[in-house]
Write a protein that holds these residues in place. Structure first.
Motif, PDB file in Angstrom:
ATOM      1  N   VAL A 263       1.241  12.114  -9.825  1.00 46.15           N
ATOM      2  CA  VAL A 263       0.827  13.556  -9.896  1.00 46.15           C
ATOM      3  C   VAL A 263       1.698  14.382  -9.998  1.00 46.15           C
ATOM      4  O   VAL A 263       1.512  15.333 -10.845  1.00 46.15           O
ATOM      5  N   GLY A 264       2.770  14.322  -9.369  1.00 47.03           N
ATOM      6  CA  GLY A 264       3.932  15.259  -9.453  1.00 47.03           C
ATOM      7  C   GLY A 264       4.415  15.252 -11.258  1.00 47.03           C
ATOM      8  O   GLY A 264       4.644  16.595 -11.487  1.00 47.03           O
ATOM      9  N   LEU A 265       4.636  14.410 -11.585  1.00 42.74           N
ATOM     10  CA  LEU A 265       5.079  14.265 -12.962  1.00 42.74           C
ATOM     11  C   LEU A 265       4.095  14.800 -13.836  1.00 42.74           C
ATOM     12  O   LEU A 265       4.640  15.639 -14.968  1.00 42.74           O
ATOM     13  N   THR A 266       2.927  14.732 -13.803  1.00 45.52           N
ATOM     14  CA  THR A 266       1.852  15.319 -14.440  1.00 45.52           C
ATOM     15  C   THR A 266       1.756  16.844 -14.294  1.00 45.52           C
ATOM     16  O   THR A 266       1.958  17.548 -15.264  1.00 45.52           O
ATOM     17  N   ALA A 267       1.934  17.279 -13.110  1.00 41.92           N
ATOM     18  CA  ALA A 267       2.005  18.731 -13.143  1.00 41.92           C
ATOM     19  C   ALA A 267       3.172  19.268 -13.508  1.00 41.92           C
ATOM     20  O   ALA A 267       3.378  20.295 -14.275  1.00 41.92           O
TER      21      ALA A 267
ATOM     22  N   LEU B 266       0.780  -1.367  -0.078  1.00 44.16           N
ATOM     23  CA  LEU B 266      -0.034  -0.182  -0.051  1.00 44.16           C
ATOM     24  C   LEU B 266       1.029   1.261   0.000  1.00 44.16           C
ATOM     25  O   LEU B 266       0.666   2.226  -0.620  1.00 44.16           O
ATOM     26  N   GLU B 267       2.070   1.326   0.855  1.00 47.62           N
ATOM     27  CA  GLU B 267       2.946   2.539   0.569  1.00 47.62           C
ATOM     28  C   GLU B 267       3.311   2.590  -0.747  1.00 47.62           C
ATOM     29  O   GLU B 267       3.593   3.766  -1.028  1.00 47.62           O
ATOM     30  N   THR B 268       3.985   1.616  -1.248  1.00 48.44           N
ATOM     31  CA  THR B 268       4.477   1.467  -2.582  1.00 48.44           C
ATOM     32  C   THR B 268       3.483   2.219  -3.532  1.00 48.44           C
ATOM     33  O   THR B 268       3.779   3.270  -4.405  1.00 48.44           O
ATOM     34  N   LEU B 269       2.141   1.715  -3.581  1.00 47.32           N
ATOM     35  CA  LEU B 269       1.151   2.296  -4.402  1.00 47.32           C
ATOM     36  C   LEU B 269       0.784   3.822  -4.128  1.00 47.32           C
ATOM     37  O   LEU B 269       0.731   4.503  -5.144  1.00 47.32           O
ATOM     38  N   VAL B 270       1.011   4.327  -2.963  1.00 45.75           N
ATOM     39  CA  VAL B 270       0.699   5.593  -2.698  1.00 45.75           C
ATOM     40  C   VAL B 270       1.788   6.364  -3.216  1.00 45.75           C
ATOM     41  O   VAL B 270       1.767   7.457  -3.545  1.00 45.75           O
ATOM     42  N   ALA B 271       3.034   5.842  -3.051  1.00 48.19           N
ATOM     43  CA  ALA B 271       4.214   6.509  -3.346  1.00 48.19           C
ATOM     44  C   ALA B 271       4.062   6.747  -5.047  1.00 48.19           C
ATOM     45  O   ALA B 271       4.543   7.793  -5.551  1.00 48.19           O
ATOM     46  N   PHE B 272       3.905   5.631  -5.784  1.00 40.20           N
ATOM     47  CA  PHE B 272       3.706   5.767  -7.256  1.00 40.20           C
ATOM     48  C   PHE B 272       2.588   6.887  -7.515  1.00 40.20           C
ATOM     49  O   PHE B 272       2.821   7.674  -8.600  1.00 40.20           O
TER      50      PHE B 272
ATOM     51  N   VAL C 267       1.452   9.565  -5.758  1.00 38.76           N
ATOM     52  CA  VAL C 267       2.177  10.905  -5.513  1.00 38.76           C
ATOM     53  C   VAL C 267       3.077  11.299  -6.707  1.00 38.76           C
ATOM     54  O   VAL C 267       3.112  12.347  -7.456  1.00 38.76           O
ATOM     55  N   LEU C 268       3.991  10.359  -7.159  1.00 38.63           N
ATOM     56  CA  LEU C 268       5.098  10.506  -8.354  1.00 38.63           C
ATOM     57  C   LEU C 268       4.372  10.734  -9.502  1.00 38.63           C
ATOM     58  O   LEU C 268       4.700  11.642 -10.088  1.00 38.63           O
TER      59      LEU C 268
END
Length: 121
Positions: free
Chosen positions: A23-27, A12-18, A20-21
């Motif tokens: 969303v950041g790359l899209t921005a 679950l932590e890995t999925l949340v990190a991906f 967040v990554l």
């Protein structure tokens, strides 16, 4: 030794990190795209200002009357110059000069305005 519950938490932590990554790359990609459009627009405006300066240098020297004059640059776009007299009541007429430039391949036309002294009566 880890149990199944700990492994599920790490997943679950890995999925949340991906997430967040992603969303950041899209921005970041959106910001780069906007910056590219801004640079392209600034380049067009700069090219239009250079072309307007050329028109002003040549055509305003030969400006003999009121009305519109049009022309084209060799593979660099088209221009239109409009001169109209301002009602200032002076001995030498004051002309409002508008130069419209459409650089080749530009997304829009650019308008520049200036003043010139007309011929003495």
């Amino acid at each position: 030794m880890t149990n199944a519950r700990d492994e599920g938490f790490v997943l679950l932590e890995t999925l949340v990190a991906f997430l967040v990554l992603a969303v950041g790359l899209t921005a970041a990609i959106g910001a780069v795209s906007q910056a590219t459009l801004a640079v392209r627009g600034a380049s067009e405006a700069s090219r239009a200002a250079d072309l307007a300066r050329e028109v002003a240098t040549v055509e305003m020297q030969a400006l003999t009357g009121l009305g519109a004059t049009t022309g084209e640059f060799e593979d660099r776009g088209a221009w239109r110059l409009v001169a109209r007299e301002l009602p200032d009541g002076g001995a030498i007429p004051l002309l409002a000069v508008t130069i419209e430039i459409r650089p080749a391949g530009a997304s829009r036309a650019y308008r520049f305005e200036s003043f010139a002294l007309g011929a003495a009566p």
